[in-house]
Design a protein around this motif. Structure first.
Motif, mmCIF file in Angstrom:
data_model
loop_
_atom_site.group_PDB
_atom_site.id
_atom_site.type_symbol
_atom_site.label_atom_id
_atom_site.label_comp_id
_atom_site.label_asym_id
_atom_site.label_seq_id
_atom_site.Cartn_x
_atom_site.Cartn_y
_atom_site.Cartn_z
ATOM 1 N N ARG A 104 39.841 17.280 -38.851
ATOM 2 C CA ARG A 104 38.541 17.731 -38.176
ATOM 3 C C ARG A 104 38.022 19.092 -37.760
ATOM 4 O O ARG A 104 37.461 19.902 -37.918
ATOM 5 N N GLN A 105 39.311 19.762 -36.885
ATOM 6 C CA GLN A 105 38.706 21.646 -36.745
ATOM 7 C C GLN A 105 38.107 21.979 -38.238
ATOM 8 O O GLN A 105 37.566 22.735 -38.547
ATOM 9 N N ALA A 106 38.743 22.220 -39.905
ATOM 10 C CA ALA A 106 38.566 22.579 -40.511
ATOM 11 C C ALA A 106 36.812 22.386 -41.120
ATOM 12 O O ALA A 106 36.267 22.788 -41.459
ATOM 13 N N PRO B 172 49.685 23.455 -40.350
ATOM 14 C CA PRO B 172 48.772 23.727 -41.717
ATOM 15 C C PRO B 172 47.315 24.451 -42.143
ATOM 16 O O PRO B 172 47.251 23.808 -42.821
ATOM 17 N N ASN B 173 47.343 24.334 -40.968
ATOM 18 C CA ASN B 173 46.017 25.109 -40.860
ATOM 19 C C ASN B 173 46.292 27.001 -40.534
ATOM 20 O O ASN B 173 44.846 27.630 -40.691
ATOM 21 N N SER B 174 47.088 27.301 -41.329
ATOM 22 C CA SER B 174 46.786 28.947 -41.543
ATOM 23 C C SER B 174 46.895 29.733 -42.714
ATOM 24 O O SER B 174 46.345 28.706 -43.243
ATOM 25 N N PHE B 175 46.571 30.949 -42.733
ATOM 26 C CA PHE B 175 46.297 31.816 -43.974
ATOM 27 C C PHE B 175 48.103 31.021 -44.677
ATOM 28 O O PHE B 175 48.782 30.621 -44.421
ATOM 29 N N VAL B 176 47.614 30.503 -46.364
ATOM 30 C CA VAL B 176 48.238 30.602 -47.348
ATOM 31 C C VAL B 176 49.360 30.416 -46.793
ATOM 32 O O VAL B 176 50.421 30.036 -47.817
ATOM 33 N N ALA B 177 49.537 32.018 -47.100
ATOM 34 C CA ALA B 177 50.980 32.875 -47.301
ATOM 35 C C ALA B 177 52.291 31.895 -46.494
ATOM 36 O O ALA B 177 53.258 32.429 -46.577
ATOM 37 N N SER B 178 51.444 31.722 -44.966
ATOM 38 C CA SER B 178 53.058 31.202 -44.150
ATOM 39 C C SER B 178 53.205 30.083 -44.375
ATOM 40 O O SER B 178 54.300 30.037 -44.941
ATOM 41 N N GLN C 17 47.307 21.543 -31.768
ATOM 42 C CA GLN C 17 46.063 21.057 -30.761
ATOM 43 C C GLN C 17 44.948 21.981 -30.626
ATOM 44 O O GLN C 17 44.543 22.244 -31.892
ATOM 45 N N ALA C 18 43.983 21.717 -29.935
ATOM 46 C CA ALA C 18 42.852 21.795 -29.483
ATOM 47 C C ALA C 18 42.662 22.870 -29.647
ATOM 48 O O ALA C 18 41.813 23.919 -30.362
ATOM 49 N N ASP C 19 43.278 24.556 -29.481
ATOM 50 C CA ASP C 19 43.525 25.807 -29.882
ATOM 51 C C ASP C 19 43.051 26.205 -31.258
ATOM 52 O O ASP C 19 43.809 26.847 -30.950
ATOM 53 N N GLN C 20 43.483 25.609 -31.466
ATOM 54 C CA GLN C 20 44.698 25.443 -33.310
ATOM 55 C C GLN C 20 45.751 25.786 -32.930
ATOM 56 O O GLN C 20 45.940 26.480 -34.614
ATOM 57 N N ASN C 21 46.256 26.205 -32.562
ATOM 58 C CA ASN C 21 48.044 26.744 -32.647
ATOM 59 C C ASN C 21 48.520 25.582 -32.605
ATOM 60 O O ASN C 21 48.412 24.106 -32.239
ATOM 61 N N ILE C 22 49.766 25.038 -33.107
ATOM 62 C CA ILE C 22 51.543 23.711 -33.651
ATOM 63 C C ILE C 22 51.067 23.019 -32.656
ATOM 64 O O ILE C 22 51.645 23.864 -31.029
ATOM 65 N N ASP C 23 51.459 22.410 -32.097
ATOM 66 C CA ASP C 23 52.200 21.215 -31.329
ATOM 67 C C ASP C 23 53.260 21.497 -30.820
ATOM 68 O O ASP C 23 53.992 20.820 -31.820
ATOM 69 N N PRO C 24 54.380 21.564 -29.647
ATOM 70 C CA PRO C 24 55.168 21.653 -29.337
ATOM 71 C C PRO C 24 55.067 19.870 -29.830
ATOM 72 O O PRO C 24 56.591 19.308 -30.768
ATOM 73 N N ALA C 25 54.841 19.014 -29.302
ATOM 74 C CA ALA C 25 55.279 17.796 -28.808
ATOM 75 C C ALA C 25 55.317 17.405 -31.309
ATOM 76 O O ALA C 25 56.137 16.429 -31.176
ATOM 77 N N HIS D 193 38.081 30.176 -41.136
ATOM 78 C CA HIS D 193 39.931 30.206 -41.084
ATOM 79 C C HIS D 193 39.975 29.217 -40.873
ATOM 80 O O HIS D 193 40.429 28.947 -39.458
ATOM 81 N N TYR D 194 39.728 28.352 -41.610
ATOM 82 C CA TYR D 194 40.148 28.217 -42.651
ATOM 83 C C TYR D 194 39.466 27.033 -43.597
ATOM 84 O O TYR D 194 39.746 26.440 -42.438
ATOM 85 N N PRO D 195 38.976 26.583 -44.270
ATOM 86 C CA PRO D 195 37.687 25.485 -44.659
ATOM 87 C C PRO D 195 38.333 24.578 -45.325
ATOM 88 O O PRO D 195 38.674 23.420 -44.994
ATOM 89 N N VAL D 196 39.547 24.498 -45.962
ATOM 90 C CA VAL D 196 40.501 23.873 -46.823
ATOM 91 C C VAL D 196 41.786 24.088 -46.243
ATOM 92 O O VAL D 196 42.743 24.353 -46.491
ATOM 93 N N PRO D 197 42.869 22.882 -45.487
ATOM 94 C CA PRO D 197 43.837 23.372 -44.687
ATOM 95 C C PRO D 197 45.058 23.063 -45.563
ATOM 96 O O PRO D 197 44.755 22.791 -46.828
ATOM 97 N N ILE D 198 46.387 24.138 -45.731
ATOM 98 C CA ILE D 198 46.984 23.996 -46.539
ATOM 99 C C ILE D 198 47.926 23.117 -47.636
ATOM 100 O O ILE D 198 48.161 22.477 -49.075
#
Length: 366
Positions: free
Chosen positions: A335-337, A84-90, A107-115, A309-314
């Motif tokens: 939290r990251q947002a 949910p933290n991508s640009f809205v196009a996804s 995860q902490a690196d902003q990429n999707i968590d496999p778990a 990038h990006y202040p409001v989660p999708i």
């Protein structure tokens, strides 16, 4: 006052003008402005670069995502897992395909968590759409294991990751289809909207070519309903030229990122570490700090351009209200947002620019 622009497209054009002018002139003089040799040349060159047999160009990165879903027959009744933290196009692409987006936290690196992906799978799940945010490739080994276990397709949203690698495989070449953007702000950028898809599946590539061109198999035969999403010859010529310089662009941005890492105070500023498997092309350089909005204003007052990038989660956007999410559903993303800030990373920065930005950030965060 010293200024450090967030992006510097005028500098890029000034550097290339003498070379691009005849490229553009030749494309226009050919009289074939859509399709033809220039588009084919770009697609072949991009396929060689990424390491796949097939690249299919389209009009935008968003179209690339939509057509990837359609080419895999993903639509009504199907679910696609994405962050949910991508640009809205996804997420928008999933809606436009008729499917339902299902979010998994990051995860902490902003990429999707496999778990989180595994926990989100239901009997209706058809695909996983990881987003290689900032140019950092998601944990594709884990994602592909999950996809294989559950018989799911993987569409890589590699819009920000042209030139990135994971375990020496290019972004977009690991899943079933990779979707790329060549928007002007990307590392490989057109002078307008543009996109392309990468795949090793010849049948999928053929269908993508059909879908981007009204579903036509010849001028008078429509095999299925498609759209108009074609890369024009001028942009193809520009992208072919810029592709030959992409490695140098990525090298400069990686050097800038390393300079930031050496100068920014890691005690007060979080910068996701680069892991051995990752080769990040640094489409963006994102730090995480407390008092982010105050820091952004502080930098702006001192001539330093930044972005968020990006202040409001999708999942908290008005358009997503029908999904029924609320604040607190994806705590890492939320939290990251509140803490993420993108610093200038463009390839035209000087060492003095990096020093100035780092000193100004450090001074505020001290």
């Amino acid at each position: 006052m010293r200024t450090v622009p967030y992006v510097n497209l005028p500098a890029q054009y000034a550097e290339e003008k003498a070379v691009l002018a005849p490229v553009i002139d030749a494309a226009l003089a050919s009289g074939q402005w859509i399709g033809g040799p220039l588009v084919e040349q770009f697609e072949q060159a991009a396929a060689r670069y990424i390491g796949v047999p097939h690249v299919v160009s389209v009009a935008s990165g968003t179209d690339a995502l939509i057509l990837a879903l359609r080419a895999l027959d993903i639509g009504a009744g199907d679910e696609v897992i994405t962050p949910p933290n991508s640009f809205v196009a996804s997420t928008a692409a999933i809606f436009f395909a008729g499917a339902t987006p299902v979010f998994a936290d990051v995860q902490a690196d902003q990429n999707i968590d496999p778990a989180a992906i595994e926990a989100a799978i239901t009997p209706r799940t058809r695909a996983i759409m990881p987003v290689h945010l900032t140019g950092r490739v998601a944990d594709m080994d884990a994602i592909m294991r999950i996809a294989t276990k559950h018989n799911l397709a993987v569409i890589e949203d590699a819009a920000q990751a042209m030139g990135s690698r994971y375990n020496n495989r290019h972004a977009g070449a690991i899943g079933h289809i990779g979707a790329f953007s060549a928007h002007p702000l990307k590392n490989l950028n057109a002078m307008g909207d543009a996109g392309f898809l990468a795949t090793s599946d010849a049948a999928v590539a053929d269908r993508l070519r059909r879908l981007r061109n009204n579903g036509l198999i010849d001028r008078n035969t429509v095999a299925e309903w498609g759209v108009v999403s074609r890369l024009d010859n001028v942009q193809a010529g520009i992208l072919s030229h810029r592709l030959t310089h992409l490695d140098a662009v990525v090298a400069a941005r990686r050097a800038n990122a390393q300079a930031y890492r050496q100068r920014l105070n890691a005690r007060t500023i979080f910068m996701p570490p680069c892991l051995p498997a990752e080769f990040n092309s640094f489409h963006t350089f994102v730090i995480q700090v407390d008092r982010r909005d105050e820091l952004q204003r502080h930098l702006g007052e001192r001539g330093i351009g930044t972005a968020i990038h990006y202040p409001v989660p999708i999942h908290l956007q008005p358009a997503a209200r029908d999904l029924g999410h609320k604040a607190g559903d994806f705590p890492a993303t939320e939290r990251q947002a509140q803490r993420i800030l993108t610093l200038p990373i463009n390839q035209f920065l000087t060492g003095d620019d990096i020093d100035y930005v780092a000193e100004t950030v450090n001074g505020f965060c001290a």
